[in-house]
Structures are given as C-alpha cells and as structure tokens.
Design a protein around this motif. Structure first.
Motif, PDB file in Angstrom:
ATOM      1  N   ALA A  36       0.779  -1.389  -0.074  1.00  0.00           N
ATOM      2  CA  ALA A  36      -0.100  -0.139  -0.098  1.00  0.00           C
ATOM      3  C   ALA A  36       0.810   1.195   0.132  1.00  0.00           C
ATOM      4  O   ALA A  36       0.434   2.294  -0.501  1.00  0.00           O
ATOM      5  N   ALA A  37       2.028   1.362   0.490  1.00  0.00           N
ATOM      6  CA  ALA A  37       2.899   2.457   0.622  1.00  0.00           C
ATOM      7  C   ALA A  37       3.693   2.581  -0.873  1.00  0.00           C
ATOM      8  O   ALA A  37       4.429   3.852  -0.847  1.00  0.00           O
ATOM      9  N   GLY A  38       3.618   1.752  -1.750  1.00  0.00           N
ATOM     10  CA  GLY A  38       4.350   1.844  -3.068  1.00  0.00           C
ATOM     11  C   GLY A  38       3.777   1.370  -4.113  1.00  0.00           C
ATOM     12  O   GLY A  38       2.604   1.407  -4.311  1.00  0.00           O
ATOM     13  N   PRO A  39       4.389   0.892  -5.221  1.00  0.00           N
ATOM     14  CA  PRO A  39       3.783   0.527  -6.583  1.00  0.00           C
ATOM     15  C   PRO A  39       2.904  -0.993  -6.276  1.00  0.00           C
ATOM     16  O   PRO A  39       3.236  -1.367  -5.349  1.00  0.00           O
ATOM     17  N   ALA A  40       1.817  -1.051  -7.142  1.00  0.00           N
ATOM     18  CA  ALA A  40       1.109  -2.045  -6.838  1.00  0.00           C
ATOM     19  C   ALA A  40       1.670  -3.433  -7.293  1.00  0.00           C
ATOM     20  O   ALA A  40       1.325  -4.444  -6.552  1.00  0.00           O
ATOM     21  N   GLY A  41       2.777  -3.276  -7.949  1.00  0.00           N
ATOM     22  CA  GLY A  41       3.606  -4.441  -8.465  1.00  0.00           C
ATOM     23  C   GLY A  41       5.042  -3.964  -8.499  1.00  0.00           C
ATOM     24  O   GLY A  41       5.585  -3.066  -9.004  1.00  0.00           O
ATOM     25  N   VAL A  42       5.837  -5.053  -8.391  1.00  0.00           N
ATOM     26  CA  VAL A  42       7.394  -5.005  -8.163  1.00  0.00           C
ATOM     27  C   VAL A  42       7.770  -5.869  -9.560  1.00  0.00           C
ATOM     28  O   VAL A  42       7.832  -7.151  -9.392  1.00  0.00           O
ATOM     29  N   ARG A  43       8.131  -5.113 -10.715  1.00  0.00           N
ATOM     30  CA  ARG A  43       8.539  -5.936 -11.896  1.00  0.00           C
ATOM     31  C   ARG A  43       9.980  -6.802 -11.736  1.00  0.00           C
ATOM     32  O   ARG A  43      10.496  -6.640 -10.866  1.00  0.00           O
ATOM     33  N   GLN A  44       9.822  -7.895 -12.207  1.00  0.00           N
ATOM     34  CA  GLN A  44      10.827  -8.919 -12.077  1.00  0.00           C
ATOM     35  C   GLN A  44      10.917  -9.209 -13.424  1.00  0.00           C
ATOM     36  O   GLN A  44      10.729 -10.259 -14.215  1.00  0.00           O
ATOM     37  N   ASP A  45      11.953  -8.391 -14.207  1.00  0.00           N
ATOM     38  CA  ASP A  45      12.304  -8.548 -15.699  1.00  0.00           C
ATOM     39  C   ASP A  45      13.041 -10.099 -15.994  1.00  0.00           C
ATOM     40  O   ASP A  45      12.799 -10.483 -17.081  1.00  0.00           O
ATOM     41  N   ASN A  46      13.451 -10.414 -14.925  1.00  0.00           N
ATOM     42  CA  ASN A  46      14.239 -11.687 -15.427  1.00  0.00           C
ATOM     43  C   ASN A  46      13.008 -12.897 -15.389  1.00  0.00           C
ATOM     44  O   ASN A  46      13.641 -13.845 -15.869  1.00  0.00           O
ATOM     45  N   GLU A  47      11.927 -12.792 -15.035  1.00  0.00           N
ATOM     46  CA  GLU A  47      11.016 -13.772 -15.297  1.00  0.00           C
ATOM     47  C   GLU A  47      10.072 -13.430 -16.553  1.00  0.00           C
ATOM     48  O   GLU A  47       9.514 -14.451 -16.852  1.00  0.00           O
ATOM     49  N   SER A  48      10.075 -12.108 -17.198  1.00  0.00           N
ATOM     50  CA  SER A  48       9.334 -11.823 -18.103  1.00  0.00           C
ATOM     51  C   SER A  48       9.661 -12.536 -19.381  1.00  0.00           C
ATOM     52  O   SER A  48      10.851 -13.149 -19.444  1.00  0.00           O
ATOM     53  N   PHE A  49       8.812 -12.830 -20.384  1.00  0.00           N
ATOM     54  CA  PHE A  49       8.968 -13.731 -21.645  1.00  0.00           C
ATOM     55  C   PHE A  49       8.044 -12.884 -22.746  1.00  0.00           C
ATOM     56  O   PHE A  49       7.337 -12.259 -22.287  1.00  0.00           O
ATOM     57  N   VAL A  50       8.287 -13.359 -23.857  1.00  0.00           N
ATOM     58  CA  VAL A  50       7.522 -12.966 -25.122  1.00  0.00           C
ATOM     59  C   VAL A  50       7.130 -14.429 -25.643  1.00  0.00           C
ATOM     60  O   VAL A  50       7.691 -15.251 -25.986  1.00  0.00           O
ATOM     61  N   VAL A  51       5.622 -14.224 -25.784  1.00  0.00           N
ATOM     62  CA  VAL A  51       5.077 -15.732 -26.656  1.00  0.00           C
ATOM     63  C   VAL A  51       5.170 -15.267 -28.062  1.00  0.00           C
ATOM     64  O   VAL A  51       4.861 -14.370 -28.451  1.00  0.00           O
ATOM     65  N   LEU A  52       5.989 -16.030 -28.840  1.00  0.00           N
ATOM     66  CA  LEU A  52       6.072 -15.876 -30.196  1.00  0.00           C
ATOM     67  C   LEU A  52       4.804 -16.320 -31.137  1.00  0.00           C
ATOM     68  O   LEU A  52       4.722 -15.594 -32.165  1.00  0.00           O
ATOM     69  N   ASN A  53       4.543 -17.540 -30.900  1.00  0.00           N
ATOM     70  CA  ASN A  53       3.339 -18.069 -31.542  1.00  0.00           C
ATOM     71  C   ASN A  53       2.854 -19.174 -30.878  1.00  0.00           C
ATOM     72  O   ASN A  53       2.959 -19.262 -29.523  1.00  0.00           O
ATOM     73  N   ALA A  54       1.952 -20.239 -31.399  1.00  0.00           N
ATOM     74  CA  ALA A  54       1.469 -21.102 -30.710  1.00  0.00           C
ATOM     75  C   ALA A  54       1.975 -21.979 -29.760  1.00  0.00           C
ATOM     76  O   ALA A  54       1.683 -22.868 -29.049  1.00  0.00           O
ATOM     77  N   SER A  55       3.318 -22.022 -29.924  1.00  0.00           N
ATOM     78  CA  SER A  55       4.261 -23.165 -28.888  1.00  0.00           C
ATOM     79  C   SER A  55       5.372 -22.605 -28.544  1.00  0.00           C
ATOM     80  O   SER A  55       6.259 -23.378 -27.874  1.00  0.00           O
TER      81      SER A  55
END
Length: 119
Positions: free
Chosen positions: A40-59
């Motif tokens: 409640a005192a800061g941002p709603a979420g703390v990004r974890q860029d090392n966990e993020s990914f891009v889905v390229l296509n169906a698999s």
C-alpha cells in the motif's frame, strides 16, 4: 460429398483433447510482464524482468536468455524447453498467468500480457 468434406473440416478445427490435463490450447502472442505484489505504501507491483517473456507463436516463447517451447493443457502452462524449462503457470485469463510453485500451488509471481490499456 462436398457437404461431408466441409463437416469433416469443421470438426477437425475443434479443440484437441489431451489426457489427462484437459484441452490443448496456446497462449496469446505478446510480451508477458512478470511482477510480485507491491504494498500500500508503494507501487502495486514490483517488476521481475528476469521472469518476463515473449510468446512468439502457438508453442514458442523467448527471454533474454534464449528461446523455448511450452504446452497448455486445460488451465496449466508447462514450459517444456529453453531457459524457463520445467516452470509451470496457471492461466487465470487470456492475459493473466500465475506461476506455480514446486508444490503445484499458486505463488505470488504473476505475469500479465501487455495490451493497449496496460502498456
């Protein structure tokens, strides 16, 4: 004969069933930004860029560390190869995933697909 071919083609486009996990599916392509909950005192979420990914296509997906593949059965996304191999997520909606812990229970890490209203 033509009507029969059309019927067969339409039946072939339905969801494939996987045993025992549920229907086979795929994720919506795009960037999935992962974060841990804030407070409640800061941002709603703390990004974890090392966990993020891009889905390229169906698999397939991609991270900064390389590419891999995934499988969706029912509401569970299982990473089957690449830098996130063996990780699992629960799909809560087309744009929202929750990472599963080693015990198969929801963790606090969430991954949200970036769309126009959350970019």
């Amino acid at each position: 004969m033509k009507r029969a071919l059309i019927t067969i083609a339409l039946l072939a486009t339905g969801p494939a069933l996987a045993a025992p996990g549920g229907p086979l599916d795929s994720l919506e392509p795009g960037r999935y930004v992962c974060e841990l909950p804030g407070d409640a005192a800061g941002p709603a979420g703390v990004r974890q860029d090392n966990e993020s990914f891009v889905v390229l296509n169906a698999s397939s997906y991609e991270t900064a560390a390389g590419r891999g593949t995934y499988l969706v059965t029912g509401d569970v996304v299982t990473i089957t190869s690449g830098p996130k191999n063996s990780q699992k997520f629960r799909r809560l909606s087309d744009n929202f995933l929750r990472k599963l812990g080693p015990d198969g229970k929801d963790s606090t890490l969430r991954c949200v697909r970036r769309v126009v209203n959350n970019a």
